[in-house]
Write an enzyme that holds these catalytic residues in place. Structure first.
Site, PDB file in Angstrom:
ATOM      1  CB  SER A  12      -0.989   0.006   1.168  1.00  0.00           C
ATOM      2  OG  SER A  12      -0.333   0.201   2.396  1.00  0.00           O
ATOM      3  CG  HIS A 108       9.645   0.995  12.031  1.00  0.00           C
ATOM      4  ND1 HIS A 108       9.745  -0.368  11.818  1.00  0.00           N
ATOM      5  CD2 HIS A 108       9.420   1.154  13.360  1.00  0.00           C
ATOM      6  CE1 HIS A 108       9.598  -0.995  12.971  1.00  0.00           C
ATOM      7  NE2 HIS A 108       9.397  -0.096  13.921  1.00  0.00           N
TER       8      HIS A 108
HETATM    9  C1  GRF Z   1       3.845  -0.798   6.867  1.00  0.00           C
HETATM   10  O1  GRF Z   1       3.189  -0.768   8.110  1.00  0.00           O
HETATM   11  C2  GRF Z   1       5.244  -0.237   7.001  1.00  0.00           C
HETATM   12  O2  GRF Z   1       5.352   0.758   7.969  1.00  0.00           O
HETATM   13  C3  GRF Z   1       6.033  -1.448   7.432  1.00  0.00           C
HETATM   14  O3  GRF Z   1       5.452  -2.539   6.740  1.00  0.00           O
HETATM   15  C4  GRF Z   1       4.110  -2.221   6.395  1.00  0.00           C
HETATM   16  C5  GRF Z   1       4.014  -2.352   4.919  1.00  0.00           C
HETATM   17  O4  GRF Z   1       2.696  -2.161   4.454  1.00  0.00           O
HETATM   18  N1  GRF Z   1       7.440  -1.281   7.155  1.00  0.00           N
HETATM   19  P1  GRF Z   1       2.446  -2.023   2.898  1.00  0.00           P
HETATM   20  O5  GRF Z   1       3.059  -3.260   2.249  1.00  0.00           O
HETATM   21  O6  GRF Z   1       3.098  -0.756   2.433  1.00  0.00           O
HETATM   22  O7  GRF Z   1       0.947  -1.986   2.736  1.00  0.00           O
END
Ligand code: GRF
Length: 199
Positions: A12, A108
């Site tokens: 996402s 993060h």
């Molecule tokens: C997000 O919560 C990001 O902060 C962490 O992993 C998750 C990835 O979500 N590093 P997406 O794949 O971008 O939906």
């Protein structure tokens, strides 16, 4: 600026970055490729739907260094200048980091330096903090450690579960990552030690 995005899952944040580049919100940029270490990453479909070239580079029993060397080769072949980690679930080798000095970013889901590593949202709930959030930072050799570019706070509610808190943080992740990349692409910053200073 030529951008490469590394993912392992849902994608996402990757989709938000691609859309911001395509709409011109992140100016003068192009997302050159989305690379996943997992064939099953849902984000690969999202990238293709948005017209972005995708590549799967699986670990295939290789060492971190061997796997990273292939990823770096593919990025360099495409003249990628900025590497965005977006839910990429692997630590990078020093060789990878040295190949893109101060040109690798990550997001993060906590206010670093609290709650590094996996399940940051559950860690925040278990610790009992009243605010958590998300951090966009440059990547260095230590886990979730590089210089912080932007942070956004999010309330932790009494009835939060890891799922509800993750969803509330994610709402802010997309905009925060886009804002950070806009600053980087415009070169409106300098790094003084651990501090990222905006001009
Ligand atoms: C997000 O919560 C990001 O902060 C962490 O992993 C998750 C990835 O979500 N590093 P997406 O794949 O971008 O939906």
């Amino acid at each position: 600026m030529k951008i490469g995005i590394l993912i392992s899952g849902r994608g996402s944040n990757m989709a938000a970055i691609v859309e911001a580049v395509q709409s011109g919100l992140i100016p003068d940029s192009e997302v050159i490729a989305v690379i996943s270490d997992k064939t099953s990453a849902e984000g690969l479909i999202k990238a293709k739907e948005r017209g972005i070239d995708t590549l799967v580079i699986s670990r295939n029993g290789r060492t971190r260094e061997e796997h990273d060397a292939e990823v770096v080769t593919e990025l360099k072949k495409r003249n990628v200048e900025l590497v965005c980690l977006a839910g990429y679930m692997r630590l990078l080798s020093s060789e990878f980091i040295r190949a893109f000095p101060n040109r690798i970013t990550n997001i993060h889901p906590s206010l670093l330096p609290s709650f590094k590593g996996l399940n940051a949202q559950q860690q925040a709930i278990d610790y009992g903090v009243k605010v958590s959030g998300c951090t966009v930072h440059f990547v260095d050799e230590a886990l979730d450690h590089g210089a912080i570019i932007l942070q956004k706070t999010v309330a932790v509610l009494d009835d939060d579960t890891a799922e509800t808190l993750s969803a509330r943080i994610l709402e802010h992740e997309h905009a925060l990552y886009v804002e950070a990349l806009t600053i980087i692409v415009k070169r409106n910053f300098e790094i003084l030690g651990r501090r990222v200073i905006f001009r």
